[in-house]
Design an enzyme around this catalytic site. Structure first.
Site, mmCIF file in Angstrom:
data_model
loop_
_atom_site.group_PDB
_atom_site.id
_atom_site.type_symbol
_atom_site.label_atom_id
_atom_site.label_comp_id
_atom_site.label_asym_id
_atom_site.label_seq_id
_atom_site.Cartn_x
_atom_site.Cartn_y
_atom_site.Cartn_z
ATOM 1 N N HIS A 42 42.470 40.436 63.645
ATOM 2 C CA HIS A 42 42.833 40.106 62.264
ATOM 3 C C HIS A 42 43.830 41.126 61.733
ATOM 4 O O HIS A 42 44.136 42.125 62.400
ATOM 5 C CB HIS A 42 41.595 39.984 61.368
ATOM 6 C CG HIS A 42 40.820 41.250 61.175
ATOM 7 N ND1 HIS A 42 41.297 42.316 60.463
ATOM 8 C CD2 HIS A 42 39.575 41.609 61.588
ATOM 9 C CE1 HIS A 42 40.403 43.282 60.437
ATOM 10 N NE2 HIS A 42 39.343 42.881 61.121
ATOM 11 N N ASP A 47 36.429 41.014 52.419
ATOM 12 C CA ASP A 47 34.997 41.197 52.190
ATOM 13 C C ASP A 47 34.235 39.908 52.512
ATOM 14 O O ASP A 47 34.794 38.816 52.376
ATOM 15 C CB ASP A 47 34.729 41.552 50.725
ATOM 16 C CG ASP A 47 35.280 42.918 50.349
ATOM 17 O OD1 ASP A 47 35.511 43.723 51.257
ATOM 18 O OD2 ASP A 47 35.477 43.156 49.141
ATOM 19 N N TYR A 75 45.783 37.743 45.158
ATOM 20 C CA TYR A 75 44.371 37.388 44.984
ATOM 21 C C TYR A 75 44.160 36.644 43.676
ATOM 22 O O TYR A 75 44.822 36.906 42.671
ATOM 23 C CB TYR A 75 43.496 38.645 44.968
ATOM 24 C CG TYR A 75 43.512 39.448 46.240
ATOM 25 C CD1 TYR A 75 42.621 39.162 47.274
ATOM 26 C CD2 TYR A 75 44.418 40.494 46.403
ATOM 27 C CE1 TYR A 75 42.644 39.907 48.449
ATOM 28 C CE2 TYR A 75 44.445 41.239 47.570
ATOM 29 C CZ TYR A 75 43.553 40.936 48.594
ATOM 30 O OH TYR A 75 43.586 41.668 49.757
ATOM 31 N N TYR A 179 42.524 47.689 46.224
ATOM 32 C CA TYR A 179 41.188 47.117 46.176
ATOM 33 C C TYR A 179 40.949 46.448 44.822
ATOM 34 O O TYR A 179 40.929 47.107 43.786
ATOM 35 C CB TYR A 179 40.126 48.187 46.451
ATOM 36 C CG TYR A 179 40.087 48.582 47.904
ATOM 37 C CD1 TYR A 179 39.365 47.822 48.829
ATOM 38 C CD2 TYR A 179 40.802 49.681 48.365
ATOM 39 C CE1 TYR A 179 39.350 48.154 50.175
ATOM 40 C CE2 TYR A 179 40.799 50.025 49.712
ATOM 41 C CZ TYR A 179 40.064 49.251 50.610
ATOM 42 O OH TYR A 179 40.066 49.581 51.943
ATOM 43 N N LEU A 200 36.245 36.130 44.660
ATOM 44 C CA LEU A 200 37.524 36.671 45.114
ATOM 45 C C LEU A 200 38.105 35.748 46.176
ATOM 46 O O LEU A 200 37.431 35.421 47.156
ATOM 47 C CB LEU A 200 37.339 38.079 45.688
ATOM 48 C CG LEU A 200 38.601 38.781 46.210
ATOM 49 C CD1 LEU A 200 39.586 39.019 45.067
ATOM 50 C CD2 LEU A 200 38.243 40.110 46.873
#
Length: 307
Positions: A42, A47, A75, A179, A200
């Site tokens: 990856h 998460d 995101y 983050y 998320l």
């Protein structure tokens, strides 16, 4: 005698729509089994709570994973105000609650200014950042907290999509290593009410967006119908947004030997995608960088994996 690695040689990129509840490594292993692939990796973990764009590299594509690790991300996240958790997301234990009375959209937008542009961010203890070889989240689960250094990040856009009651929805376009859970936690502190990420979804990673996504359900169907490899994008798609330098067969030969070459009309600087033009087709060779003298230097070649 060296043991031969199992699996078949299959090369390409897969923009997986990672479902919630599994780790990125579990997604990799599942794809590896489906394709019976020798090598899958990856390009930056998501998460377990998160869904969305998880680019996976198969075979020769793993040589270009670093460029996706370094790429910008986007995101779509839901932030719950008034509740702080130990992990900064909905999977954690609640550690504090507070009223959100008086917190309106204007106040939230003003607080978000601190999380736009360039700023320093301290990674969460529940991140994959390593401390002495151990991911921080493993230490956090043991109840161990260590000091973390702040890291520079860039948030190109941090836009309020919706704000209803205690639920804030944000669209965040950011640099690698940013983050979102830490933005949520720090925003909660700035507002004095605490906050955590309740949902998320990664909508963009480098050149891959939601239009590229393939679900596990689609992969399973393709596997049953014998067309699994057709679900892959070419290795070259990892750098498809880079300017392309077309090489003649003769010039490509020198590039494949690792030698810089002079190519007419090449860009003046930066990284480029290299393609060998032969029989009316462009075949991906790898990536290169423009030297100060204008020559194109090969940096990472695809080898026999095709493009």
């Amino acid at each position: 005698m060296r043991r031969r690695s199992r699996g078949r040689d299959v090369h390409g990129m897969l923009a997986l729509d990672k479902p919630t509840g599994i780790t990125s490594n579990e997604a990799v292993q599942r794809v590896k089994r489906l394709f019976r692939a020798r090598k899958v990796g990856h390009t930056g973990s998501l998460d377990p709570l998160a869904t969305g764009v998880l680019p996976l590299c198969l075979g020769a594509a793993t040589r270009f994973s670093q460029f996706l690790l370094d790429s910008d991300k986007r995101y779509f996240t839901c932030v719950r105000l008034g509740i702080a958790t130990d992990s900064g997301d909905a999977d954690g234990e609640v550690i504090a609650t507070a009223s959100v009375e008086g917190i309106d959209r204007a106040r939230v937008d003003a607080a978000l200014e601190a999380f736009r542009g360039e700023f320093e961010q301290v990674p969460s203890m529940y991140s994959a950042v390593k401390h002495q070889g151990q991911p921080l989240y493993k230490l956090a689960r043991q109840g161990i907290e260590v000091e973390r250094e702040a890291r520079p990040v860039t948030v190109f856009e941090n836009r309020i999509v919706d704000f209803t009651d205690d639920l804030l929805t944000l669209d965040i376009h950011c640099s690698k290593g940013t983050y979102v859970r830490t933005i949520a936690e720090d925003l909660g502190q700035a507002l004095g009410c605490g906050a955590h990420v309740s949902e998320l979804r990664r909508t963009q990673a480098g050149p891959y967006g939601e239009a590229d996504l393939v679900t596990f359900e689609a992969l399973e169907s393709a596997h049953e119908e014998g067309r699994l490899d057709a679900m892959l994008q070419p290795v070259s798609s990892a750098v498809r947004e880079w300017p392309c330098v077309a090489l003649t067969t003769a010039t490509a030969w020198y590039v494949k030997q690792g030698q810089p070459v002079q190519v007419p009309h090449a860009p003046a600087s930066g990284w480029v995608r290299l393609a060998e033009h032969e029989a009316g087709e462009d075949r991906f060779v790898g990536v290169g960088e423009i030297l100060e003298d204008g020559r194109v230097a090969p940096r990472r070649l695809v080898g026999n994996g095709g493009g």
